[in-house]
Design a protein around this motif. Structure first.
Motif: not given
Length: 371
Positions: A1-4, A298-308
């Motif tokens: 996604x566009x970060x701006x 925006x970055x494609x990183x995995x957040x700490x709260x990801x469902x798995x």
């Protein structure tokens, strides 16, 4: 996604917590709410007006809004029983989802949600808002410097008079509140729970129908023990809503009262006793969850709260309740195995059921180390 550009969100759920989310999204420079869904359209309209968004499009279904507004993601603030259908509809329509805790009412339901995320290829993140406190973040950094963790304790004592469904629940403390502290313990120690022994009870003066107090001892994968003692009918000397924490580790101990800055004592090391340096100001509570969700998109990183990674927090709750009911030690991998079988049998969506059947070992799926 566009970060701006801000991430455009449709929010589902417009009750009291929904109103808090509306305000949080409205205050964020990185997100905007473009539609609001609630089964009661009048509730949706009132919440939008109260949040200062009188022209916000509203509807009684996600499908109705998804076809008329341009959105990037969905925020699910419905009751836990509605999480499964709302999340599945949103992810099937191509939306990543930020969902209020718990991921589902049961571990079986949580596993179905994880499978739905895999089947659709869409991010499902659970908002565990109490991870997002500056004091807690600093406590985590302190614990990392203390070496091997031996014992973690959390005391939680409050006396809220909620009225309504919480006072009718069989296990109000464990089911409705303790997941915050259980999830925090996982996040704090960096280990996963493997077993628990729990006793739940109801003091004679309690205004709850079910067991409003409990003590649980969790065994963690790296050898740490987590001891949780709490009560929702304990007037006087009440703790923070975050609880009161002590961590005993190889080279010292850390304390946190749940509100201020943590303290650390490392005997024999100069300058390591006393109050910790406060972490820089960051978004806290649901604002923190929203910020991490946006960053992940925006970055494609995995957040700490990801469902798995969130399933084991709910498994701690379900395992503690099972232990309290049976009076025996409960092994969490057994709870996961039973839940996996239940989820597979109950799932009505072919693609989701196929994913559930494809898992070689549910422990690997949710990140629980083998014994």
């Amino acid at each position: 996604m566009n970060p701006s550009e801000p991430v455009r969100m449709i929010q589902v759920g417009a009750g009291a917590m929904g109103l808090a989310w509306l305000r949080t999204i409205a205050e964020s420079p990185d997100a905007e709410v473009v539609g609001l869904v609630d089964l009661d359209i009048d509730v949706a309209r009132r919440s939008a007006e109260t949040a200062g968004l009188p022209d916000l499009p509203t509807a009684t279904s996600l499908a109705a809004l998804a076809d008329t507004v341009a959105a990037d993601a969905v925020v699910n603030v419905t009751i836990p029983e509605a999480h499964h259908p709302v999340n599945l509809e949103a992810m099937s329509a191509g939306f990543p989802v930020l969902c209020e805790k718990p991921i589902a009412p049961t571990v079986a339901g949580a596993l179905s949600m994880v499978a739905a995320s895999e089947a659709t290829g869409r991010l499902l993140m659970i908002s565990q808002s109490r991870r997002y406190f500056a004091g807690f973040a600093e406590l985590r950094r302190l614990v990392e410097s203390l070496g091997v963790v031996g014992t973690v304790t959390c005391e939680f004592f409050k006396a809220p008079h909620f009225g309504g469904f919480r006072e009718r629940m069989a296990h109000p403390l464990l089911v409705d509140m303790a997941i915050h502290h259980f999830d925090a313990a996982r996040h704090l120690v960096g280990q996963e729970p493997v077993a628990v022994y729990c006793q739940a009870y109801n003091p004679p003066w309690s205004w709850y129908d079910g067991d409003a107090a409990a003590t649980a001892v969790f065994e963690f994968s790296g050898g740490a023990q987590f001891v949780y003692t709490g009560s929702w009918c304990s007037p006087g000397y009440e703790t923070s809503w975050n609880g009161r924490w002590r961590i005993s580790a190889q080279t010292g101990s850390a304390l946190w009262d749940g509100d201020g800055s943590p303290t650390v004592d490392m005997p024999g090391r100069t300058g390591t006793a006393g109050e910790a340096r406060r972490a820089p100001a960051v978004p806290e509570q649901i604002s923190g969850a929203l910020a991490e969700f946006v960053h992940a998109l925006r970055t494609g990183t995995t957040p700490s709260g990801e469902a798995h990674g969130n399933v084991l927090s709910l498994a701690m709750v379900e395992s503690a309740v099972q232990s309290a009911l049976t009076g025996t030690r409960t092994v969490i991998e057994d709870v996961l195995a039973d839940a996996h079988a239940q989820a597979t049998d109950a799932e009505q969506h072919d693609a989701v059921r196929a994913v559930l059947k494809s898992w070689r070992d549910v422990r690997e799926t949710v990140g629980l180390p083998a014994r």
